[in-house]
Design an enzyme around this catalytic site. Structure first.
Site, PDB file in Angstrom:
ATOM      1  CG  PHE A  14      -1.917   1.088   1.193  1.00  0.00           C
ATOM      2  CD1 PHE A  14      -3.053   0.970   0.411  1.00  0.00           C
ATOM      3  CD2 PHE A  14      -1.732   2.248   1.915  1.00  0.00           C
ATOM      4  CE1 PHE A  14      -3.984   1.990   0.349  1.00  0.00           C
ATOM      5  CE2 PHE A  14      -2.662   3.279   1.859  1.00  0.00           C
ATOM      6  CZ  PHE A  14      -3.792   3.150   1.083  1.00  0.00           C
ATOM      7  CG  ASP A  73       0.525  -2.242   6.857  1.00  0.00           C
ATOM      8  OD1 ASP A  73      -0.586  -2.597   7.310  1.00  0.00           O
ATOM      9  OD2 ASP A  73       0.672  -1.222   6.160  1.00  0.00           O
ATOM     10  CE1 TYR A  89      -8.877   2.912   6.729  1.00  0.00           C
ATOM     11  CE2 TYR A  89      -7.918   4.036   8.612  1.00  0.00           C
ATOM     12  CZ  TYR A  89      -7.857   3.660   7.284  1.00  0.00           C
ATOM     13  OH  TYR A  89      -6.794   4.037   6.526  1.00  0.00           O
ATOM     14  CE  LYS A  90      -7.222  -0.598   5.147  1.00  0.00           C
ATOM     15  NZ  LYS A  90      -7.824   0.046   3.975  1.00  0.00           N
ATOM     16  NE  ARG A 120      -9.485  -2.670  -3.033  1.00  0.00           N
ATOM     17  CZ  ARG A 120      -8.973  -2.116  -1.930  1.00  0.00           C
ATOM     18  NH1 ARG A 120      -7.827  -2.580  -1.430  1.00  0.00           N
ATOM     19  NH2 ARG A 120      -9.581  -1.119  -1.330  1.00  0.00           N
TER      20      ARG A 120
END
Lengths: 394, 394
Positions: A125, A194, A219-220, A366
């Site tokens: 990312f 990560d 927050y995922k 996705r």
């Protein structure tokens, strides 16, 4: 088609986690498959935040700092700890993932004197790479981007630290944390993981694997809310030597003594920086309550089953037009990525039909499956909607 | 006493800002004088946050990032800009004050090659000094703490950057931003102002004074909520050369392109780091609406009158036992600090009588007066309560 419908209904009926859907404030007509980017709101969050504003802020006022707020970063960290395989006193919630990567990389470099390379996952990312580049500049190190499969080619006695993602944000591929950690350690370097796309997806064993440092967002799949504060893991064995550069008063041993010298907290709180962001932090705390009593092995089993069923539906309904780029074996997170030349246009078309996924440059669709609130009929509807949109285009 | 009561009633009756008290969710029986530490909650915040959770997060879901969230740091920055004398496009809300000080100091050092000293206010709020120490270590510079009055003694051609507070957190003293900025510039150095205790207190003229960089918090006199995100000011003339080390994707020119190289946003957004914390940020946005149509000169006039009246009441009612350490002339913010050997014990005693101030080591009582919600009768009641508690002790 009928066969798939029947199978979906049957799988939903036998789903031991189906009861959790009621915990989330989601429109029942919408198939929300973007929890890998922004998790859905747990119902209890709104009430809790309202209480924090009216009662803790409005009535207890400044007293709340001492009563419950100041130590909230560690308290909320303890709720995340079991989700990442960390014993008590090793996880704290603070700042953003980007900022925590900065802390972790600088701290890792300070633990590896005489080594001059920062190795970073080239498929990462982007923010991880941007921050690693800045750390390299500030510390006078060399940045070495590498594809994770080629890690062995670059590790050596120049390697100070390696920053890796457990799940690739674009393809959804899951990497072997045990093997990579071992390789980095064999080279005498430190590893920073990560966990943004893996926390809340599968059992993670940070302590057992001897991971050096880890960061992740909330927050995922943890559903903490948009931009909710991130977490950082510092194992006990490294806490005394962990020196991070954002040495604000939040990480001080005795912040309210307000002494001129910075003396870090003896524990994981030394990874804190400034004043914690209480509204977001306590929203996250409420969101994490949904995980109470939930077995991660069961979450993982359902996530694999859901994504597997979705891949099967896509193969059957749209297999000749889209390519599944997520591994079909168990080396995947809870996200399925498809490649299609018109991926960018497909997302709004599907969203118009109330099936929400997302797009990543240049041609990737996705679909994230959150075992806490997604079901099999939703997976089928998503594949069918995809096929329907593609059919109208042909 | 009667005279003071009459005066207080008269001053309250003539207060042109008295109407704003209704904007705040405060218990009418409580005299809250700690807005210099944590501002009171504006009523509109709770409703707005509820809407963000239910509607923007729960219904618009991921789409909200594009619709309103991603640019919120700049949008909320524009609401702060007029409060600090900044034209458009120069203020952004992100991270904590500590983290923003780190960004600002490193960026300032990069603007002053060949200079090796970081000068920092020795009486500063501790986090500023802690962060400056860390920046010195990371950049190989020398840290020079100095009392603000002695600034002239240390400025020279070695000075890279000077970090100053406009209002001292302990004494409430207000420093002359124009004079200090000019002196720093005469030495060829850059100045970073910390506005934590002055934003929302008095008209600030960042643009007009040619200030280089500034940071400030939003949870004191701006009432943004506990730990609400901080702001940073980067004037247009420095934006192109402003390079800060927390180069996360939030500051990227095209974050969603997700390119491997970091290219900073051309404007103030380059001061952003990671994903913005939306719940807290939008709570702050709602809180700032209270300032719409409010004239800062009027706020300042009332703040001086309120603190002046409070000092007068303290002199008359408790003048033989406590010492006023805040300047009695206009060189003060909206906080009055008193010294008493038992200050630590006085705070809970006064709080038990519903007058809330705070304590700072070793012997300082602080009372903050927020012109938006505090009044003169409250100032008198605070002084009287202080005198009553002291009387029971004698």
């Amino acid at each position: 088609m009928t066969d798939l419908s029947e199978r979906a209904a049957e799988l939903d009926a036998r789903d031991p986690l189906a009861y959790l859907r009621a915990e989330f404030d989601l429109d029942p007509g919408v198939v929300y498959l973007d929890g890998n980017s922004l998790g859905a709101p747990p119902r209890r969050v709104a009430a809790r935040v309202g209480e924090v504003i009216h009662q803790e802020w409005g009535r207890r006022l400044i007293r709340s700092w001492q009563e419950t707020w100041w130590t909230a970063p560690e308290r909320v960290g303890e709720k995340i700890a079991p989700l990442v395989g960390a014993g008590p006193g090793q996880v704290v919630v603070a700042d953003s993932t980007s900022v925590n990567i900065f802390k972790a990389l600088v701290a890792a470099i300070r633990l590896t004197p005489g080594r001059d390379e920062i190795v970073v996952d080239a498929a990462t990312f982007p923010t991880d790479g941007y921050i690693a580049e800045s750390v390299a500049e500030m510390t006078g190190k060399v940045l070495r981007p590498v594809m994770p499969d080629d890690l062995g080619d670059v590790l050596g006695d120049r390697t100070a630290v390696v920053l890796l993602n457990q799940v690739d944000f674009k393809t959804g591929r899951l990497y072997d944390m045990a093997a990579a950690t071992e390789r980095v350690h064999e080279a005498g370097a430190r590893v920073v993981w990560d966990l943004c796309h893996s926390a809340g997806v599968l059992p993670i064993e940070l302590d057992a694997l001897g991971v050096d440092l880890a960061v992740g967002c909330t927050y995922k799949f943890l559903n903490g809310g948009p931009g909710a504060p991130a977490f950082i893991y510092v194992p006990r064995r490294l806490q005394e030597s962990f020196r991070q550069p954002l040495s604000g008063w939040g990480g001080h041993r005795d912040p309210f003594a307000m002494t001129p010298d910075y003396v870090p907290d003896p524990g994981v709180a030394r990874a804190r920086a400034g004043t914690p962001d209480i509204l977001s932090l306590l929203a996250l705390e409420a969101a994490l309550e949904v995980w109470d009593g939930v077995d991660l092995a069961g979450v993982r089993a359902k996530g694999l089953a859901l994504t597997g069923f979705f891949i099967e539906c896509v193969d059957e309904l749209a297999g000749d037009t889209v390519e599944v780029i997520t591994p079909r074996d168990q080396r995947r997170g809870h996200q399925v990525s498809l490649r299609h030349p018109d991926a960018r246009a497909l997302v709004p078309e599907m969203t118009a039909r109330e099936v929400i996924g997302d797009f990543r440059d240049p041609d990737v669709l996705r679909f994230g499956f959150a075992p806490l609130y997604n079901g099999y009929a939703e997976a089928l509807r998503a594949a069918r909607t995809l096929a329907d949109v593609l059919a109208t285009w042909s």
